[in-house]
Design a protein around this motif. Structure first.
Motif, mmCIF file in Angstrom:
data_model
loop_
_atom_site.group_PDB
_atom_site.id
_atom_site.type_symbol
_atom_site.label_atom_id
_atom_site.label_comp_id
_atom_site.label_asym_id
_atom_site.label_seq_id
_atom_site.Cartn_x
_atom_site.Cartn_y
_atom_site.Cartn_z
ATOM 1 N N LYS A 124 0.882 -1.302 -0.153
ATOM 2 C CA LYS A 124 -0.449 0.123 -0.486
ATOM 3 C C LYS A 124 0.781 1.197 0.188
ATOM 4 O O LYS A 124 0.792 2.481 -0.984
ATOM 5 C CB LYS A 124 -0.874 0.125 1.000
ATOM 6 C CG LYS A 124 -2.101 -0.989 1.156
ATOM 7 C CD LYS A 124 -3.072 -0.962 2.623
ATOM 8 C CE LYS A 124 -4.103 -1.732 2.500
ATOM 9 N NZ LYS A 124 -4.304 -1.602 4.177
ATOM 10 N N LEU A 155 1.845 4.697 -3.425
ATOM 11 C CA LEU A 155 1.390 5.393 -1.819
ATOM 12 C C LEU A 155 3.119 5.352 -1.981
ATOM 13 O O LEU A 155 3.598 4.691 -1.450
ATOM 14 C CB LEU A 155 0.838 5.959 -0.522
ATOM 15 C CG LEU A 155 0.842 7.546 -0.156
ATOM 16 C CD1 LEU A 155 -0.392 7.664 0.434
ATOM 17 C CD2 LEU A 155 1.823 7.338 0.666
ATOM 18 N N LYS A 269 -6.945 2.574 -0.617
ATOM 19 C CA LYS A 269 -6.226 3.823 -0.921
ATOM 20 C C LYS A 269 -6.281 4.945 0.430
ATOM 21 O O LYS A 269 -7.065 4.581 1.150
ATOM 22 C CB LYS A 269 -6.304 4.750 -2.408
ATOM 23 C CG LYS A 269 -6.819 4.103 -3.730
ATOM 24 C CD LYS A 269 -6.253 5.011 -4.998
ATOM 25 C CE LYS A 269 -6.379 4.221 -6.160
ATOM 26 N NZ LYS A 269 -6.291 4.356 -6.964
ATOM 27 N N GLU A 272 -6.967 8.580 0.104
ATOM 28 C CA GLU A 272 -8.306 8.429 -0.001
ATOM 29 C C GLU A 272 -9.701 9.378 0.881
ATOM 30 O O GLU A 272 -9.605 8.626 1.905
ATOM 31 C CB GLU A 272 -8.494 7.622 -1.743
ATOM 32 C CG GLU A 272 -10.354 7.990 -2.386
ATOM 33 C CD GLU A 272 -10.446 6.708 -2.672
ATOM 34 O OE1 GLU A 272 -10.340 6.493 -4.080
ATOM 35 O OE2 GLU A 272 -10.828 4.996 -2.362
#
Length: 313
Positions: A124, A155, A269, A272
């Motif tokens: 992630k 990310l 995410k 987000e």
């Protein structure tokens, strides 16, 4: 899926612990290295983390591998070099502030071929720092991995921790520490490092310049004054959590690991739909975690568990 993969240096912090009866300084061989610290800090809080880096084929290298394993960090991306394991000699003054002298070794030999691309691109979050940008081949490996992760939609988190002794000139540091910024989504830096990267010490203007370069979330640590943040054009400061400082070593890495841990826990995410109120709470959580690290000696050995951070409320 791995939550957070860190890439960069893992090393031995020879940290001053006091003096003996003959007034000779005493040092402890603590595990350290900023990206490795972040991986451990997040793992202790409950995240699934991994580390990519290089150690020497020696006792210190074996010990560092053991530390990662004991803390639940995936070390399948840890490679072995012919050079000795890197060391940082950390002296601590009466206020807990640190000074560093590095003896470089295995961490400088990481090349792009050493990197587990699948691991980095399936996480992630990919996190890295600027120490691995100081040497040619390790620099190439780090930037290569950050670019690949960015392209894959991972990310990218960055801590441009400035260590003057590792750079030939300040101009070199500025060039290479700012190069990755277009790849970066989240940055954590100190108020002392802000002028180097942005040519201003003003928190509002400096953070605006970083945002203009594409960094979505800017966090500037201010020591006992807390943490200044910029998110979606808005700025705010979260107060520090009071503590009696024993040693600031690893505090910034604990803060970063705690922020990334909480972002991963959001699901989907990491950034987000993030609202200011939630971000304030995340940063306050990270400030508490960092304060606990400051209250104890060492970097990795001082990092708190989730129960300890929640118990500090």
């Amino acid at each position: 899926m791995t939550d957070i993969t860190s890439i960069g240096e893992i090393l031995i912090d020879l940290t001053q612990t006091g003096k003996n009866d003959a007034d000779v300084p005493l040092f402890a061989a603590n595990p350290g290295g900023a990206p490795a610290n972040v991986a451990v800090a997040a793992a202790r809080l409950g995240s699934r983390t991994a580390f990519i880096g290089k150690i020497g084929n020696d006792g210190f290298g074996g010990y560092l591998r053991q530390v990662l394993e004991e803390n639940g960090v995936d070390h399948s991306g840890l490679q072995m070099a012919d050079s000795p394991t890197t060391m940082a000699i950390v002296s601590v003054d009466g206020t807990g502030e640190r000074s560093f002298r590095f003896i470089r070794g295995a961490d400088c030999e990481m090349v792009p071929e050493d990197v587990d691309e699948a691991l980095a691109q399936s996480s992630k979050i990919l996190h890295f720092g600027s120490v691995s940008l100081t040497q040619g081949v390790a620099r190439s490996a780090t930037i290569f991995t950050a670019r690949a992760a960015h392209k894959a939609g991972v990310l990218v988190s960055y801590d441009p921790n400035y260590r003057p002794a590792l750079w030939r000139t300040k101009r070199d540091a500025l060039e290479w520490m700012t190069l990755p910024l277009p790849l970066v989504d989240v940055i954590k830096l100190s108020d002392e490092e802000l002028p180097l990267l942005t040519e201003t010490g003003d928190l509002e203007e400096g953070s605006r310049r970083l945002e203009k370069q594409g960094v979505a979330l800017v966090m500037i640590t201010l020591g006992e004054r807390g943490t200044f943040c910029r998110w979606r054009g808005e700025t705010f400061t979260v107060p520090a959590f009071p503590t009696r400082v024993a040693d600031t070593n690893g505090a910034g890495d604990t803060f970063m690991g705690a922020v990334l841990h909480r972002l991963c826990r959001r699901g989907g995410k990491p950034l987000e739909g993030l609202e200011l109120a939630e971000l304030r709470e995340i940063v306050a959580f990270a400030n508490r975690a960092a304060s606990l690290t400051c209250s104890r000696s060492g970097a990795i050995p001082a990092m708190p568990t989730l129960a300890e951070v929640e118990g500090a409320l």
